[in-house]
Design a protein around this motif. Structure first.
Motif, PDB file in Angstrom:
ATOM      1  N   ALA A   7       1.180  -1.022  -0.217  1.00 14.34           N
ATOM      2  CA  ALA A   7      -0.185  -0.359  -0.007  1.00 14.34           C
ATOM      3  C   ALA A   7       0.774   0.745  -0.438  1.00 14.34           C
ATOM      4  CB  ALA A   7      -1.152  -0.057   0.873  1.00 14.34           C
ATOM      5  N   LEU A   8       2.138   1.753   0.438  1.00  7.21           N
ATOM      6  CA  LEU A   8       2.849   2.184   0.290  1.00  7.21           C
ATOM      7  C   LEU A   8       3.898   2.485  -0.865  1.00  7.21           C
ATOM      8  CD1 LEU A   8       4.531   1.911   3.689  1.00  7.21           C
ATOM      9  CD2 LEU A   8       2.048   3.305   2.918  1.00  7.21           C
ATOM     10  N   TRP A   9       4.456   0.812  -0.988  1.00 16.63           N
ATOM     11  CA  TRP A   9       5.038   1.483  -2.364  1.00 16.63           C
ATOM     12  C   TRP A   9       4.426   1.942  -3.876  1.00 16.63           C
ATOM     13  CZ3 TRP A   9       9.956   1.707  -4.387  1.00 16.63           C
ATOM     14  CH2 TRP A   9      10.200   1.112  -5.563  1.00 16.63           C
ATOM     15  N   ALA A  10       3.392   1.214  -3.874  1.00 18.02           N
ATOM     16  CA  ALA A  10       2.375   1.518  -4.965  1.00 18.02           C
ATOM     17  C   ALA A  10       2.492   2.662  -5.598  1.00 18.02           C
ATOM     18  CB  ALA A  10       1.279   0.944  -4.725  1.00 18.02           C
ATOM     19  N   PRO A  11       1.991   3.545  -4.139  1.00 19.69           N
ATOM     20  CA  PRO A  11       2.035   5.484  -4.770  1.00 19.69           C
ATOM     21  C   PRO A  11       3.943   5.986  -4.716  1.00 19.69           C
ATOM     22  CG  PRO A  11       2.039   4.956  -2.409  1.00 19.69           C
ATOM     23  CD  PRO A  11       1.416   3.905  -3.492  1.00 19.69           C
ATOM     24  N   VAL A  12       5.080   4.853  -4.847  1.00 18.16           N
ATOM     25  CA  VAL A  12       6.248   5.557  -4.813  1.00 18.16           C
ATOM     26  C   VAL A  12       6.447   5.468  -6.231  1.00 18.16           C
ATOM     27  CG1 VAL A  12       8.095   4.966  -4.755  1.00 18.16           C
ATOM     28  CG2 VAL A  12       7.091   5.432  -2.467  1.00 18.16           C
ATOM     29  N   VAL A  13       5.702   3.872  -7.019  1.00 18.38           N
ATOM     30  CA  VAL A  13       5.530   3.412  -8.095  1.00 18.38           C
ATOM     31  C   VAL A  13       5.160   5.240  -9.269  1.00 18.38           C
ATOM     32  CG1 VAL A  13       5.219   2.479  -9.828  1.00 18.38           C
ATOM     33  CG2 VAL A  13       6.469   1.172  -7.538  1.00 18.38           C
ATOM     34  N   VAL A  14       4.298   4.580  -8.444  1.00 26.38           N
ATOM     35  CA  VAL A  14       2.810   5.944  -9.829  1.00 26.38           C
ATOM     36  C   VAL A  14       3.536   7.587  -9.606  1.00 26.38           C
ATOM     37  CG1 VAL A  14       1.122   6.646 -10.001  1.00 26.38           C
ATOM     38  CG2 VAL A  14       0.719   4.632  -9.248  1.00 26.38           C
ATOM     39  N   VAL A  15       4.215   7.697  -8.808  1.00 30.50           N
ATOM     40  CA  VAL A  15       4.921   8.385  -8.854  1.00 30.50           C
ATOM     41  C   VAL A  15       6.678   9.082  -9.323  1.00 30.50           C
ATOM     42  CG1 VAL A  15       5.555  10.975  -7.118  1.00 30.50           C
ATOM     43  CG2 VAL A  15       3.265   9.989  -6.698  1.00 30.50           C
TER      44      VAL A  15
END
Length: 395
Positions: A294-302
């Motif tokens: 859940a924390l890694w996904a937005p990092v990848v998107v950004v």
């Protein structure tokens, strides 16, 4: 969202350095946050908007810029990632560099070409010339970073040699160079020093953190060095502020004779050193934290939208402010940033800016992908439009 997070997690290679991507994400998001919060507008009698800043009215707001000025971390992780990519390159150094230039250049070409078309359209629609000038300046403003980043990236082979030869001390000559230029332009003989001398700080000033990142990627910088960077950078920062009276704001303030950011002063390097030391020390802990999907996904998107965020976030703010200028004074958008009420109103507008950036990015992100189907004529046309807009904005 859970399905997306699980999909991203499943597609992430085991060797991916999540902490470095997380640090890059923090530095990236600090750019629009800083520009949206520390950049305001005033409305003149003709209905045109002009740049303004709450820092002109609120000196106590300057520490916010210490947190939001995270370009030191951006260059640090840029150097770290670049040296790993450089060491693993399959072709020549020239081919490697051309690939990096193309990846960074396409989004810049895209946003400037689009604005070259927008300016005459908006002028025809009745947008005042001064508003168009203000908008053009804001659009071009973040793009200086790309040019500097390309310059330091081109120096990667030399940074690698310096790291192998000097280890953790490879960045020290860059710090000394900036200190000498600052002494000349701010010291007792400053009146006899030509104003252009400050330009000499641009390359070493931003190469400093990049060189630290290269040394870090080559395992020449460890926890002991990181603690020295954190404590030494923090101490130097305090001395420059309290003893040598450097401007407290890390970004330019309208009306102020001195600025820390353009070109970078020694205070910028002190902050970069402290930030770099802190980033290296928290790397392992951050990496473990980002094992959570859940924390890694937005990092990848950004990270996948890095250049879109950098190139288009000012356009997102303008997409709200320019229409508002036709309505007259709108708190937080077109009113002077000189009251605490403005700060509260601007914070309330920031989710709208973020939403507009998401909407724009849905279409603009195509500029980040290789233009495999674009003909030579289209590429040339985009280049001419971009050059035309640059001449207009910088003129």
């Amino acid at each position: 969202m859970k399905t997306l997070a699980r999909t991203i997690e499943a597609r992430t290679p085991a060797h991916r350095d999540r902490a470095v991507d997380g640090l890059r994400t923090l530095a990236l998001l600090a750019v629009p946050t800083g520009h949206w919060l520390l950049g305001g507008f005033t409305l003149d009698a003709d209905g045109a908007i002009h740049n303004a800043s709450p820092l002109s009215a609120f000196g106590f707001f300057a520490p916010v810029s210490w947190v939001l000025q995270m370009l030191g971390i951006f260059f640090l992780v840029g150097g770290y990632a670049s040296v790993l990519s450089y060491e693993r390159r399959a072709g020549s150094t020239g081919a490697w560099l051309r690939g990096r230039i193309a990846r960074l250049g396409r989004p810049v070409l895209g946003v400037t070409a689009v604005w070259a078309v927008l300016v005459p359209v908006l002028h025809t629609a009745g947008v005042p010339d001064d508003t168009l000038r203000t908008a053009s300046t804001l659009v071009v403003q973040p793009l200086w970073f790309v040019g500097v980043y390309l310059a330091v990236t081109a120096l990667t082979p030399y940074c690698v040699r310096a790291a192998h030869r000097l280890g953790a001390w490879a960045a020290a000559p860059l710090l000394a160079s900036v200190a000498v230029v600052d002494l000349l332009r701010y010291g007792p003989y400053a009146e006899a020093v030509p104003s252009w001398l400050s330009v000499l700080n641009i390359l070493p000033g931003w190469l400093f953190a990049y060189q630290l990142g290269v040394s870090w990627g080559l395992r020449k910088v460890g926890p002991r060095h990181a603690r020295a960077l954190l404590l030494g950078g923090g101490a130097l920062f305090a001395v420059l502020l309290l003893v040598f009276h450097y401007p407290a704001s890390m970004v330019g303030v309208p009306g102020e004779a001195r600025t820390n950011s353009h070109p970078p002063s020694l205070l910028v390097l002190a902050l970069a050193a402290a930030q770099s030391g802190a980033a290296i020390l928290v790397r392992d802990r951050l990496g473990r934290l980002l094992r959570r999907p859940a924390l890694w996904a937005p990092v990848v998107v950004v990270n996948l939208s890095a250049m879109t965020i950098l190139c288009w976030h000012q356009t997102a703010m303008l997409a709200a402010a320019v229409p508002a200028s036709f309505l007259g004074p709108v708190a937080g958008l077109t009113t002077a940033p000189d009251t605490l009420g403005w700060i509260a109103a601007r914070l309330a507008w920031m989710p709208l800016f973020a939403g507009l950036l998401l909407l724009i990015g849905r279409y603009a992100r195509g500029f980040e992908t290789p233009w495999t189907h674009a003909s030579a004529v289209r590429r040339s046309a985009a280049g001419l439009l971009a050059v035309g807009f640059a001449v207009y904005a910088l003129g």
